[in-house]
Structures are given as structure tokens and as C-alpha cells.
Design a protein around this motif. Structure first.
Motif, short mmCIF file in Angstrom:
data_model
loop_
_atom_site.label_atom_id
_atom_site.label_comp_id
_atom_site.label_asym_id
_atom_site.label_seq_id
_atom_site.Cartn_x
_atom_site.Cartn_y
_atom_site.Cartn_z
N CYS A 121 0.94 -1.17 0.02
CA CYS A 121 0.02 0.03 -0.05
C CYS A 121 0.98 1.40 -0.08
CB CYS A 121 -0.77 -0.07 1.22
SG CYS A 121 -1.93 1.28 1.43
N ALA A 122 1.84 1.26 0.78
CA ALA A 122 2.86 2.50 0.85
C ALA A 122 3.43 2.71 -0.55
CB ALA A 122 3.96 2.21 1.84
N LEU A 123 3.83 1.63 -1.14
CA LEU A 123 4.50 1.71 -2.48
C LEU A 123 3.42 2.36 -3.53
CD1 LEU A 123 6.52 -1.35 -2.76
CD2 LEU A 123 7.38 0.78 -2.35
N ALA A 124 2.03 1.73 -3.24
CA ALA A 124 1.39 2.58 -4.37
C ALA A 124 0.91 3.79 -4.10
CB ALA A 124 -0.12 1.35 -4.09
N ILE A 125 0.91 4.18 -2.72
CA ILE A 125 0.50 5.76 -2.67
C ILE A 125 1.58 6.24 -3.24
CG2 ILE A 125 0.45 7.20 -0.79
CD1 ILE A 125 -0.77 5.08 0.99
N ARG A 126 3.01 6.05 -2.82
CA ARG A 126 4.02 6.75 -3.19
C ARG A 126 3.82 6.94 -4.77
NH1 ARG A 126 9.60 3.56 -3.81
NH2 ARG A 126 8.10 2.62 -5.44
N ASP A 127 3.55 5.73 -5.53
CA ASP A 127 3.61 5.81 -7.03
C ASP A 127 2.35 6.73 -7.37
OD1 ASP A 127 5.84 4.50 -6.93
OD2 ASP A 127 4.66 2.45 -7.38
N GLY A 128 1.41 6.40 -6.85
CA GLY A 128 -0.05 7.18 -6.98
C GLY A 128 -0.10 8.68 -7.10
N VAL A 129 0.84 9.37 -6.05
CA VAL A 129 0.73 10.69 -5.96
C VAL A 129 1.85 11.34 -6.87
CG1 VAL A 129 0.12 10.63 -3.38
CG2 VAL A 129 2.34 10.44 -3.97
N HIS A 130 2.53 10.52 -7.41
CA HIS A 130 3.56 11.06 -8.58
C HIS A 130 2.86 11.81 -9.69
CE1 HIS A 130 7.47 8.84 -7.78
NE2 HIS A 130 7.43 9.77 -6.74
N SER A 131 1.79 11.29 -10.10
CA SER A 131 0.69 11.83 -11.05
C SER A 131 0.30 13.19 -10.71
CB SER A 131 -0.25 10.87 -11.43
OG SER A 131 -1.17 10.70 -10.44
N ILE A 132 0.36 13.51 -9.38
CA ILE A 132 -0.37 14.72 -9.10
C ILE A 132 0.79 15.62 -8.63
CG2 ILE A 132 -2.67 14.15 -8.66
CD1 ILE A 132 -1.90 14.08 -5.72
N GLY A 133 1.96 15.32 -8.98
CA GLY A 133 3.16 16.04 -8.54
C GLY A 133 3.50 16.37 -7.22
N ILE A 134 3.42 14.88 -6.36
CA ILE A 134 3.73 15.28 -4.99
C ILE A 134 4.76 13.96 -4.70
CG2 ILE A 134 2.67 14.47 -2.84
CD1 ILE A 134 0.25 16.03 -3.32
#
Length: 448
Positions: free
Chosen positions: A357-370
């Protein structure tokens, strides 16, 4: 995170109807709990805050709870034979007899209040005390009761039941602070479906609006505690004040909240009053303990980003970040514990899911510039309602504080527990974590 254990359910006969009941705890005082409106004595334990509320009651009493006839696990009855207050009192006596309780305090929540009032007045020899939470003597408007619920509001709620039963009917008035909690909303909808059919819910609601026990109040002669929240959106605080004015010697306590369900919001304030009333002491809540993996995440450079973007754009970015985190928490069965906008605390019942889940969150927020940093630790946590505490939580926070941008760090405990999962790590050496005893070897997650 497994918080719940459902007690055994038993049955007893009240006339020709089977009544489902449970006995929880072994305290020196019997306490009969009458839940409001509709209930399901087994599924109520699936909501962590409700389970915590019941466990706390059972920590200082022998708690007896049951489903009224026509609801939950008790026999369903035809709409034309829904129980009168007299029959409901018979059910309480039958349950007390089956549980071997000669005397008990009776506690009514909401619509359970009028029946407990009548029971206490009718059977004072079996009643050691009366507790009313968000209760009333008459719910509906009358010329001499003109602050109560108007007929048009009652009719609107009946229409809502007919139109929307199956969903979280009435939640906005009963637990406004939990309306945006998707897990609670889903539980409430299921709880209602399991507790009563749409027709029974309509009929019980209509019948409850006709209850009037105002004339009984002066005849109550047992010690009485009345608790009401000042902003209660289901039953206004005037109901509690009316009860207190008309029951001689009653202790009345108001609490600041808009919630009606006593396990939503500050339940400990309510439970402290009940414990002191029944035992003369206020011990406070005893924390539940559970093994869990805690995950801390926070946005890298959030203060600087907020200054650069300005309030409007920053708040929009925070909302997008929260959406990503909550999506992944739901996907990996995480439980959100707390958020401060730019940071999250969540728990998991499996460390491998927590890492992924932590990895998915890390990758997911890249798309919004975070960019985020994350830390995980597995240990025993103290559960206080919907919050957690303890050294395991503190350890997870310290691990997370060590992480750099896009890093997911874990303690050696987490790494050891996911052996064979295919998750790869890089050793980051041994560290002293501020405020945490001992030395800890920390690992960075390379792939999941």
C-alpha cells in the motif's frame, strides 16, 4: 486489524416469541442495555467504536443486551403485532430471568428509554438504577409539548425509509460526525438491513412516534442518570432536560456534541458518567491491545509547497492527495486512523499489504506532482475507540521521519515478518530512534 470478537448469542422465550440475547463480562452489577429503534446483537460488534463501547460497559458490569421482538435475531412478528411497551417489558423480564439476573440497572438508548422508564417504575424491586442516553418521554409534537418533533418531519423520515432502506438511512441525524466515514456508513446500512425489513422499520418508526410516558416520570423512584448531547440532531436536548425536570432526584449531564449514537464521538465522556453512577468510581477506559502494522506517510516539503501554490491551489492538491491515499487504503484493506492533510496514519492486519500500500501511494501521488515519505513498524498497539497509541505507534512515526523523498522505510520487525513475500529490501544500518528503547535496524523497500 482485527478488533472484534462476537459474544455467544442465546435465546429465551417471552410468551410465544424467541428473544435473542447476550451476556458479556462478569462484573458485580448487572446492566441490561436496551438499544434504540432497531438492533442486531451480533452485527453491532462489527463496528469498532460500538464494540469498544460495549466492551467498556462489560468491564465494570455483567452486560445483558438483546434484540427486541421483531428486530435483529429475535423472532420477526407481523406488522399488525409489533410489540407494545408492555410486551417489551415482558421481554426484559424474560431475558433477565434467562440470564439469572434478579436485579439490574436498565439503560435505554433513544427509543429504548421510554421502555426502561416504564420498567423501572413498574418493577422497582428488580431495578437498581435507570440510565437514559439520548432518551425521551414523548418524541412527537403536542400542544403542551410544542418543542418536540413536528408531524411533517416524522412523515419525511417515514418516506425516507420507504424510499432508501438498504442504504445508510437516518445516519446524518444519528451520527453527523461519521457521515463522511465510508466504512461506518457501509456498516450502518448493513446493520439496518440485518436489523429489520423496510416494512418493519416503517411500522416501528410510526409506533415510536406515538409513545408517551410523561405521566410515568413522577413515579420513578430508583436512582436515575440522564445523559444528553446538546446538539443531538435526532432528539433535541430539550428531551433530556424535560426528563430531568420531571424525574425526582435524577442526575442530569449534558455533553457537547451533535451525535445521537453514544459510541460515535466522545464515548468515554458518556462511559465515565455511567461507570461512576454504577460503581462510584471513574477508572477511565482500559485500552484494547492488538497486533498491527502501522503506516505513516507525509508529503515531502509540504510547508514550502503551500507557500508556492497559495491556499486555493494547495488545498486542491491536498484533496487530490487524500483521494489517492484513501483509494489505496481501501484497496489494501488498511484502516485510516488519523490525517492532518499532508500526513496519514493507518493500520493493517498484514505487513506485506501495508508495504505494498505504501508503494502504491508513493507511485499514485507522482501523477499529481507530490512526493511522500513513509515508515512502517509492526507491534502491539493500544486501541482507544478509533484511535491507537503505544510504543509501536511511536516507533513507526520515528521510522517514517527518517525516510527521504519517495522512500519507504521499515523496521527489522516488518522485514522479518514478510520473509518469502518477494519484497526486496536494502539494509540502512542500526539506529537509535528518539524516545524508543533499544537499537533498531532499518531497511528501505526496493520493490514490492
Amino acid at each position: 486489524m482485527k478488533l472484534r470478537h462476537v459474544p455467544d448469542t442465546s435465546y429465551t422465550r417471552s410468551g410465544d416469541v424467541n428473544i435473542a440475547y447476550q451476556v458479556v463480562g462478569d462484573g458485580p452489577r448487572d446492566l441490561v442495555l436496551v438499544l434504540g429503534w432497531v438492533s442486531h446483537v451480533e452485527y453491532i460488534w462489527e463496528e469498532p467504536n460500538a464494540a469498544a463501547f460495549l466492551k467498556r460497559l462489560a468491564s465494570f458490569s455483567r452486560l445483558i443486551l438483546f434484540d427486541k421482538r421483531g428486530t435483529g435475531l429475535s423472532d420477526r412478528v407481523p406488522r399488525s403485532e409489533l410489540p407494545t411497551l408492555e410486551q417489551r417489558m415482558d421481554d426484559v423480564r424474560a431475558v433477565m430471568d434467562a440470564a439469572g439476573s434478579e436485579q439490574a440497572a436498565v439503560m435505554g438508548i433513544s427509543e429504548g428509554g421510554p421502555m426502561c422508564l416504564l420498567f423501572a417504575a413498574t418493577y422497582p424491586e428488580r431495578t437498581t438504577g435507570l440510565i437514559l442516553i439520548g432518551g425521551y418521554a414523548r418524541r412527537s409534537w403536542a400542544p403542551d409539548h410544542d418543542w418536540a418533533e413536528r408531524p411533517e418531519r416524522s412523515e419525511a423520515f417515514l418516506q425516507e425509509i420507504a424510499r432508501e432502506w438498504g442504504g445508510p438511512v437516518g445516519l446524518a441525524a444519528r451520527a453527523p460526525s461519521a457521515v463522511d466515514n465510508e466504512a461506518f456508513s457501509r456498516w450502518w446500512a448493513t446493520y439496518l438491513r440485518m436489523s429489520a425489513s423496510p416494512g418493519a422499520a416503517e411500522a416501528l418508526t410510526a409506533m415510536n412516534s406515538l409513545i408517551d410516558v410523561r405521566h410515568v416520570l413522577p413515579t420513578v423512584r430508583v436512582p436515575t442518570l440522564i445523559l444528553h448531547r446538546t446538539g443531538d440532531l435526532s432528539l433535541s436536548v430539550e428531551h433530556g432536560r424535560y426528563l430531568a425536570e420531571h424525574i425526582e432526584g435524577a442526575r442530569y449531564v449534558e455533553m457537547v456534541s451533535d451525535d445521537h449514537l453514544p459510541w460515535v464521538g466522545d464515548q468515554d465522556a458518556i462511559l465515565d458518567e455511567i461507570e461512576e453512577f454504577l460503581t462510584g468510581m471513574r477508572r477511565g477506559p482500559e485500552p484494547d491491545r492488538v497486533l498491527a502494522t502501522v503506516l505513516f506517510t507525509d508529503i515531502v516539503g509540504s510547508t514550502q509547497r503551500a507557500v508556492e501554490l497559495g491556499d486555493r491551489r494547495w488545498h486542491a492538491l491536498l484533496a487530490a492527495h487524500e483521494a489517492v491515499v484513501r483509494r489505496e487504503l481501501e484497496r489494501f484493506r488498511g484502516v485510516e486512523v488519523d490525517t492532518a492533510g499532508d500526513s496519514f496514519l493507518a493500520t493493517f492486519d498484514g505487513p506485506a499489504r501495508a508495504i505494498r500500500c505504501a508503494l502504491a501511494i508513493r507511485d499514485g501521488v507522482h501523477s499529481i506532482g507530490i512526493q511522500i515519505r513513509a515508515g512502517l513498524h509492526t507491534g502491539e498497539c493500544e486501541v482507544h475507540g478509533s484511535n491507537i497509541a503505544g510504543i509501536a505507534v511511536h516507533t513507526g512515526a520515528r521510522v517514517g521521519a527518517m525516510a527521504g523523498p519517495d522512500e519507504v522505510l521499515v523496521s527489522s520487525t516488518v522485514k522479518d515478518l514478510v520473509a518469502g513475500s518477494g519484497i526486496e529490501f536494502e539494509d540502512r544500518d542500526v539506529h537509535q530512534l528518539k524516545g524508543v528503547p533499544g537499537s533498531w535496524r532499518i531497511f528501505a523497500v526496493l520493490s514490492g
